[in-house]
Design an enzyme around this catalytic site. Structure first.
Site, PDB file in Angstrom:
ATOM      1  CE  LYS A 152      -3.930   2.104   2.395  1.00 47.08           C
ATOM      2  NZ  LYS A 152      -4.979   1.878   3.403  1.00 47.08           N
ATOM      3  N   GLY A 210      -0.902   7.732  -5.677  1.00 48.74           N
ATOM      4  CA  GLY A 210      -0.588   6.318  -5.440  1.00 48.74           C
ATOM      5  C   GLY A 210       0.311   6.086  -4.227  1.00 48.74           C
ATOM      6  CG  ASP A 238     -14.613   1.937  -1.680  1.00 47.50           C
ATOM      7  OD1 ASP A 238     -15.707   2.403  -1.316  1.00 47.50           O
ATOM      8  OD2 ASP A 238     -13.539   2.523  -1.487  1.00 47.50           O
TER       9      ASP A 238
END
Ligand code: AMP
Ligand code: MG
Length: 522
Positions: free
Chosen positions: A125, A138, A274
């Site tokens: 992550k 990101g 999600d």
């Protein structure tokens, strides 16, 4: 390490890939994932690893201390057999369909099969952009990565189903963040956590194909999920009955997860679809928090400050709503949806019964009159009462002691003393009722204490403790990070030398950013 980690490719081999290989943000159709590469970083450094998670992967502490380990789990090297990919998913955020989301900063490195025959997917992550990064970078920062690392492991040791954390590395790169979305952006330390789970599939992975009316990929993904993660449900032909049993199990797993959250006082903070695991794992540790004074309306997430959609007392209701969205997503696979509707309708009753059972054990009772629980939750809100300390202290009560002695036994849980006369009166009445119930059940004081101490934790990741660990880590001092991980490995043990970690939140932390309020910025 290379020899120990044998990679499998069940997800990527069996499901459709995005044929486009560039990392620009875009819509990805008829594919479950896109091939991506982690970003290399300036100066990777391992801050901490979880020895228990390493064991799941058959890795020794020596393996974890190697340069190769730091390189791989910060995104700077790939082991042979790793085929990194980002998953495509959508989701309902704060009650609204948000379209395609996807692994915007999570990169799956692959799946390993360990010596026990168990499969574990490894995921970085904060390892750089993917086609799902939308307008973001990101990346992840140190503060949110410390929170994810510590909380995953704390939850596991508390007995709550969760994704795990193998490692936390800093990258040596600066990451630009506006922590409170208030125009005060600054550079922060970049970090990467390696998460580990049997699967990172979310409700949103199924919703995206349904929303796009791509029923072929939807069915492929559902069949894959059942065949891979619910093997006991597999039948030669996938029928309504198979899908129904699958959905029933997801309801069950979700119910169990939420009951545990309510048991330990955990508020997820962003229960978007999600962020709901198909395996009932607690996933995506963002602006979560732990109840200090018992307040069902509390949420740590500043983005939710207005509506309190994801407040502590609303988590069960939201889990039901999320399951409804999942049911709607898979409904096109059913010839007759009435049974699916019925399972969904039964959720509230099933949840209530599981929650009541949990509350009885939390109180050390065989059965628990509803009035006793209702009155307790009213009382807990009469004056600020630390939830963790209150329930932990309760096991010290003896059934034949006076109500006043009982009240003195839990007094440490109150944030301000003395109590008003009225509050004191309410508590005395409650303790009289409680001890009467204990006597009525012929409870054994010693046995009860033992069993209660196994479900009412002494140590949880108090919000301010995580923040102190972060403040120190940002100054290059990782001692608190290590110390907290060690304490939280045994949340039900007394650990007298660690008593300070069980104390009430200090007054300075009441309104401090990071301690009581968090944004989604991470
Ligand atoms: P979250 O609120 O963390 O569950 O994230 C919601 C969506 O935003 C997911 O698709 C994430 O992958 C994406 N996302 C969150 N932070 C970033 C980031 N820094 N870069 C790229 N995508 C992100
Ligand atoms: Mg998420």
């Amino acid at each position: 390490m290379q020899n120990k980690l044998q990679f499998q490719h069940r997800f990527t081999a069996q499901l459709p890939a995005d044929p486009v290989l560039n990392n620009t943000p875009r819509q990805v159709f008829q594919a479950c994932y896109s091939w991506v590469q982690p970003k290399t970083t300036a100066a990777p450094k391992l801050l901490i690893f979880s020895a228990e998670v390493a064991t799941l992967l058959d890795l020794t502490p020596e393996d974890c201390q190697s340069t190769l380990f730091t390189d791989v789990f910060s995104g700077n090297a790939l082991l042979t057999g790793m085929q990194p990919y980002a998953m495509c998913y959508g989701g309902h955020q704060f009650g609204h369909w948000a379209g395609q989301l996807g692994d915007g900063r999570a990169i799956n490195l692959g799946e390993i099969k360990n010596n026990e025959g168990d499969f574990w997917t490894l995921q970085l992550k904060g390892a750089g952009e993917t086609p799902y990064s939308r307008t973001a970078d990101g990346l992840a920062v140190l503060r949110s990565s410390v929170r994810e690392f510590l909380c995953s492991e704390a939850m596991f040791h508390l007995g709550v189903l969760t994704t795990r954390a193998l490692s936390l590395c800093t990258t040596g790169d600066a990451v630009w963040r506006d922590m409170f979305y208030d125009g005060h952006a600054a550079n922060e330390h970049g970090a990467v956590v390696c998460r580990v789970a049997p699967s990172f599939l979310r409700f949103g992975n199924f919703e995206i194909f349904s929303a796009r009316n791509d029923l072929e990929t939807l069915k492929q993904l559902v069949d894959y999920t059942i065949q891979t993660h619910f093997t006991h449900l597999v039948s030669d032909v996938m029928t309504d009955a198979t899908y129904l049993r699958w959905f029933t199990e997801i309801c069950d797993l979700t119910k169990t997860m939420i009951v545990h959250w309510q048991r330990v006082g955990f508020v997820h903070g962003v229960m978007n679809t999600d962020n709901m695991s198909i395996l009932g794992l607690t996933i995506d540790y963002g602006p979560y928090g732990w109840l200090e004074d018992y307040d069902p309306d509390w949420t740590p997430n500043t983005t939710d400050a207005e509506h309190h959609r994801y407040a502590f007392g609303n988590q069960a209701h939201i889990s039901h709503w999320n399951l409804m969205k999942l049911a709607q997503a898979i409904a096109p696979l059913f010839e007759d949806v009435s049974a699916l509707q019925q399972v969904l309708d039964d959720y509230a009753t099933a949840y209530k019964s599981a929650w009541q059972n949990m509350m009885s054990t939390k109180l050390g009772l065989n059965s628990c009159p509803e009035i006793l629980v209702a009155q307790l939750f009213d009382n807990l809100q009469l004056c600020e009462t630390d939830m963790t300390i209150f329930f932990r202290s309760l096991s010290n009560i003896k059934q034949h002691q006076s109500a006043q002695t009982s009240l003195n036994t839990v007094a440490d849980a109150f944030y301000s003393l003395p109590l008003t006369q009225e509050t004191q009166g309410q508590w005395l009445a409650w303790f009289a009722m409680y001890t009467q119930q204990l006597q009525h059940e012929g409870s054994d004081d010693n046995a009860r204490k033992k069993s209660m101490d196994l479900i009412n934790p002494k140590y949880v990741l108090r919000n301010y403790l995580a923040q102190i660990a972060i403040d120190k880590a940002e100054q290059d001092d990782f001692s608190m990070l290590h110390e907290l991980l060690d304490v939280l490995r045994f949340p039900y043990a007394e650990q007298p030398e660690k008593q300070t970690f069980a104390n009430k939140r200090p007054e300075w932390a009441r309104k401090r950013a990071g301690c009581s309020m968090l944004s989604c910025s991470s």
